[in-house]
Design an enzyme around this catalytic site. Sequence first.
Site, mmCIF file in Angstrom:
data_model
loop_
_atom_site.group_PDB
_atom_site.id
_atom_site.type_symbol
_atom_site.label_atom_id
_atom_site.label_comp_id
_atom_site.label_asym_id
_atom_site.label_seq_id
_atom_site.Cartn_x
_atom_site.Cartn_y
_atom_site.Cartn_z
ATOM 1 C CE1 TYR A 150 36.691 39.935 34.973
ATOM 2 C CE2 TYR A 150 35.269 38.016 34.838
ATOM 3 C CZ TYR A 150 35.941 38.947 35.597
ATOM 4 O OH TYR A 150 35.896 38.892 36.982
ATOM 5 C CE LYS A 154 39.181 37.853 36.945
ATOM 6 N NZ LYS A 154 39.948 38.348 38.101
HETATM 7 N N1 LIG Z 1 32.173 41.347 41.499
HETATM 8 C C1 LIG Z 1 32.054 40.131 40.973
HETATM 9 O O1 LIG Z 1 30.938 39.652 40.704
HETATM 10 C C2 LIG Z 1 33.268 39.301 40.742
HETATM 11 C C3 LIG Z 1 33.075 37.956 40.392
HETATM 12 C C4 LIG Z 1 34.189 37.149 40.158
HETATM 13 C C5 LIG Z 1 35.453 37.679 40.273
HETATM 14 N N2 LIG Z 1 35.617 38.986 40.606
HETATM 15 C C6 LIG Z 1 36.995 39.485 40.706
HETATM 16 O O2 LIG Z 1 37.205 40.032 41.983
HETATM 17 C C7 LIG Z 1 38.239 41.017 41.918
HETATM 18 C C8 LIG Z 1 37.734 42.272 42.601
HETATM 19 O O3 LIG Z 1 36.567 42.694 41.945
HETATM 20 P P1 LIG Z 1 35.466 43.628 42.584
HETATM 21 O O4 LIG Z 1 34.154 43.050 42.243
HETATM 22 O O5 LIG Z 1 35.808 43.938 43.985
HETATM 23 O O6 LIG Z 1 35.671 44.889 41.613
HETATM 24 P P2 LIG Z 1 35.712 46.452 41.846
HETATM 25 O O7 LIG Z 1 35.660 47.035 40.492
HETATM 26 O O8 LIG Z 1 34.677 46.836 42.830
HETATM 27 O O9 LIG Z 1 37.153 46.678 42.505
HETATM 28 C C9 LIG Z 1 38.322 46.413 41.772
HETATM 29 C C10 LIG Z 1 39.451 47.257 42.327
HETATM 30 O O10 LIG Z 1 40.618 47.001 41.520
HETATM 31 C C11 LIG Z 1 41.203 48.250 41.181
HETATM 32 N N3 LIG Z 1 41.900 48.197 39.890
HETATM 33 C C12 LIG Z 1 41.326 48.075 38.668
HETATM 34 N N4 LIG Z 1 42.257 48.166 37.718
HETATM 35 C C13 LIG Z 1 43.446 48.331 38.345
HETATM 36 C C14 LIG Z 1 44.771 48.510 37.879
HETATM 37 N N5 LIG Z 1 45.062 48.559 36.572
HETATM 38 N N6 LIG Z 1 45.755 48.665 38.794
HETATM 39 C C15 LIG Z 1 45.468 48.659 40.107
HETATM 40 N N7 LIG Z 1 44.229 48.493 40.610
HETATM 41 C C16 LIG Z 1 43.227 48.360 39.727
HETATM 42 C C17 LIG Z 1 40.016 49.219 41.097
HETATM 43 O O11 LIG Z 1 40.441 50.569 41.191
HETATM 44 C C18 LIG Z 1 39.148 48.756 42.240
HETATM 45 O O12 LIG Z 1 39.455 49.391 43.466
HETATM 46 C C19 LIG Z 1 38.539 41.206 40.436
HETATM 47 O O13 LIG Z 1 39.698 40.494 40.095
HETATM 48 C C20 LIG Z 1 37.321 40.605 39.755
HETATM 49 O O14 LIG Z 1 37.590 40.164 38.458
HETATM 50 C C21 LIG Z 1 34.550 39.822 40.845
#
Ligand SMILES: NC(=O)c1ccc[n+]([C@@H]2O[C@H](COP(=O)([O-])OP(=O)(O)OC[C@H]3O[C@@H](n4cnc5c(N)ncnc54)[C@H](O)[C@@H]3O)[C@@H](O)[C@H]2O)c1
Length: 268
Positions: A150, A154
């Site tokens: 992961y 990133k």
């Molecule tokens: N939640 C956290 O703590 C956090 C922290 C840092 C970064 N992020 C980043 O933020 C972004 C959003 O994360 P989130 O927490 O909202 O996650 P989440 O899992 O709630 O939502 C992610 C969305 O991306 C979609 N997705 C996943 N794989 C996909 C694919 N192959 N094709 C198209 N869509 C796809 C999912 O269906 C989902 O709707 C991500 O890039 C994640 O890495 C999240």
Amino acid sequence: MGAQRTAVVTGSGRGIGKATVELLQAHGVNVIGVDLAGADINADLSTLEGREALEAGVRERCPAGIDVIVANAGVLTDDELSIQVNYFGAVETLERLRPMLRSDAPRVVVVASRSVLKPVDHAIVEACLDGDEARAVALAQQTGSPHLLYATGKRAIARWIRRNAGLPAWAGAGIALNGVAPGAVLTPMIAQRDPAEQARLAVERPMPLGGMATAEEVAALIDFLADAKNSKIAGQLIFIDGGGETLMGQEDIWEAMVNKQASTATAN
Ligand SMILES: NC(=O)c1ccc[n+]([C@@H]2O[C@H](COP(=O)([O-])OP(=O)(O)OC[C@H]3O[C@@H](n4cnc5c(N)ncnc54)[C@H](O)[C@@H]3O)[C@@H](O)[C@H]2O)c1
């Protein structure tokens, strides 16, 4: 009032993507959501077919072009999907949609992560930056440290932003390309982790300013970077983690850049 802006947001179905869609819409932006299912464009961005479907879908829906790309879709996995979605899915989203950006204040935001500060697999990062998905995936499948994947995806996307943002195709074409690096955000992605792991991370990776973020708080930063008001910020990875990053890294992060400039000047 200017013409209505159009934004493409990937991973629009839940979490940060959904909050971003709602905020952009509240500000009058026409949003095209992209997700695995139930979105305006259904596409699996880990695959070539999905990336082609994204491009074709946006071309069909937005023949006059778009103004904003938010490459947010991501997964938190210990396998090659973390590379295929979080790096190659994001880069292909940006490269395929960039030619459709209109000239009036185009803005692009990538959702990276504070995980860029964790150890990574450097060979995979290099394969990513070389654009060699087959090699990156093969290395990811062989790695003895899957929990690094992961952070590796990133880190690679964060470096891609810095590598490209100042170039003629981006800043030179008036496009502000930036990344956001959230710490822990209360979304389904985090909720899936077991409580003991969440408690351990809260201690190990602090969020001093008010604890964990909400998706809406991250969306507010994305909304600003995507707005025409953001006329000068480009190539930045903005940590949105309540100051946690300042506790995890060095205080003088600029000296390395001074040293780099000095060695380049000497070499020249
Ligand atoms: N939640 C956290 O703590 C956090 C922290 C840092 C970064 N992020 C980043 O933020 C972004 C959003 O994360 P989130 O927490 O909202 O996650 P989440 O899992 O709630 O939502 C992610 C969305 O991306 C979609 N997705 C996943 N794989 C996909 C694919 N192959 N094709 C198209 N869509 C796809 C999912 O269906 C989902 O709707 C991500 O890039 C994640 O890495 C999240």
